[in-house]
Design an enzyme around this catalytic site. Structure first.
Site, PDB file in Angstrom:
ATOM      1  N   GLY A   1      -2.922   2.634  -8.602  1.00  9.97           N
ATOM      2  CA  GLY A   1      -2.414   2.886  -9.949  1.00  9.97           C
ATOM      3  C   GLY A   1      -1.398   4.017  -9.970  1.00  9.97           C
TER       4      GLY A   1
ATOM      5  CD  GLU B   1      -4.103   5.904  -2.771  1.00  6.84           C
ATOM      6  OE1 GLU B   1      -4.105   6.776  -3.652  1.00  6.84           O
ATOM      7  OE2 GLU B   1      -4.262   4.684  -3.001  1.00  6.84           O
TER       8      GLU B   1
ATOM      9  CE  LYS C   1     -11.379   4.358 -13.574  1.00  6.57           C
ATOM     10  NZ  LYS C   1     -10.816   5.365 -12.677  1.00  6.57           N
TER      11      LYS C   1
ATOM     12  CE  LYS D   1      -7.542   4.023  -2.599  1.00  4.23           C
ATOM     13  NZ  LYS D   1      -7.536   5.066  -3.674  1.00  4.23           N
TER      14      LYS D   1
ATOM     15  CB  THR E   1      -2.896   9.881  -4.409  1.00  4.55           C
ATOM     16  OG1 THR E   1      -2.365  10.385  -3.184  1.00  4.55           O
ATOM     17  CG2 THR E   1      -1.886  10.124  -5.519  1.00  4.55           C
ATOM     18  N   GLY E   2      -4.525  10.891  -7.078  1.00  8.06           N
ATOM     19  CA  GLY E   2      -4.933  10.487  -8.418  1.00  8.06           C
ATOM     20  C   GLY E   2      -5.768  11.558  -9.094  1.00  8.06           C
ATOM     21  CB  SER E   3      -7.103  11.750 -12.549  1.00  6.68           C
ATOM     22  OG  SER E   3      -7.849  10.540 -12.541  1.00  6.68           O
ATOM     23  CB  THR E   4     -11.140  10.801  -9.170  1.00 10.66           C
ATOM     24  OG1 THR E   4     -11.143  10.004 -10.360  1.00 10.66           O
ATOM     25  CG2 THR E   4     -12.576  11.154  -8.831  1.00 10.66           C
TER      26      THR E   4
END
Length: 218
Positions: free
Chosen positions: A96, A103, A121, A94, A28-31
């Site tokens: 955020g 996850e 990062k 992790k 999950t997330g932008s990347t």
């Protein structure tokens, strides 16, 4: 190269770790979103996915990629997800985006965990990014007091509810010199579901997007 360009770069590189004819875990997330978009180009090569959040499941389905409930799956060949921070031991922070519990569950089931991130990062010591802790709502104050005893400053993530119906406390002002120890200590606090340290089971491979191409840390 912008941070977003670097995320797209590693998202494409992660396709090399997708095994044909298997079910894969997706973070999950932008990347991770960039990875989902890239995965759409080879969706016919996999049997399907397990998503680490409702948002990820929605994005996967929008591309016509099958999403399975984890309880119906025997094995996940690889889990691909981003991170808020990573060190040279492949310990991660992790959560955020608030999906840390799912996850961590999907990562635990997967045979291999490939973490994808831009090179900003990678840090020497974790903790500059606040560490999320998922908490049963009624235990919020109790857990907060215990976190203070450990040297952190917990801040309630106002207005946010996890996919599991819980709250998030973000811990500020930590220098996490012993990630495995802290992960264990936090998880032993009654009322904590889990925390955003991935150190007991770290990533297996870290792909970092940079101005000079993708760097592999393993």
């Amino acid at each position: 190269m912008t941070p977003d360009d670097k995320k797209k770069q590693v998202a494409l590189a992660a396709l090399d770790y997708v095994e044909v004819g298997t079910i894969i875990g997706v973070g999950t997330g932008s990347t991770a979103n960039h990875f989902i978009d890239a995965l759409a180009s080879i969706k016919h090569k996999i049997d399907g996915t397990v998503a680490s959040s409702e948002a990820t499941a929605k994005r996967l389905k929008s591309h016509g990629i099958p999403v399975f409930d984890l309880n119906t799956v025997d094995e996940i060949s690889v889990y691909i997800d981003g991170a808020d921070e990573a060190n040279h031991h492949l310990h991660l922070t992790k959560g955020g985006g608030g999906a840390l519990t799912r996850e961590k569950i999907v990562a635990a089931v997967s045979k291999k965990f490939v973490c994808i991130a831009d090179d900003s990062k990678l840090v020497e010591i974790l903790g500059a990014f606040p560490l999320p802790v998922e908490v049963i709502p009624m235990a919020r104050s109790h857990v907060g007091r215990k976190i203070v005893e450990l040297g952190g400053q917990p801040v309630y993530r106002d207005g946010f509810v996890t996919d599991n119906g819980n709250i998030i406390l973000d811990i500020y002002h930590l220098q996490i010199a012993e990630p495995v120890k802290l992960e264990t200590q936090l998880n032993q606090i009654t009322g904590v579901v889990t925390n955003g340290l991935f150190a007991i089971k770290p990533a297996d491979i870290l792909l970092l997007g940079s101005d000079n191409g993708v760097k592999v840390v393993d």
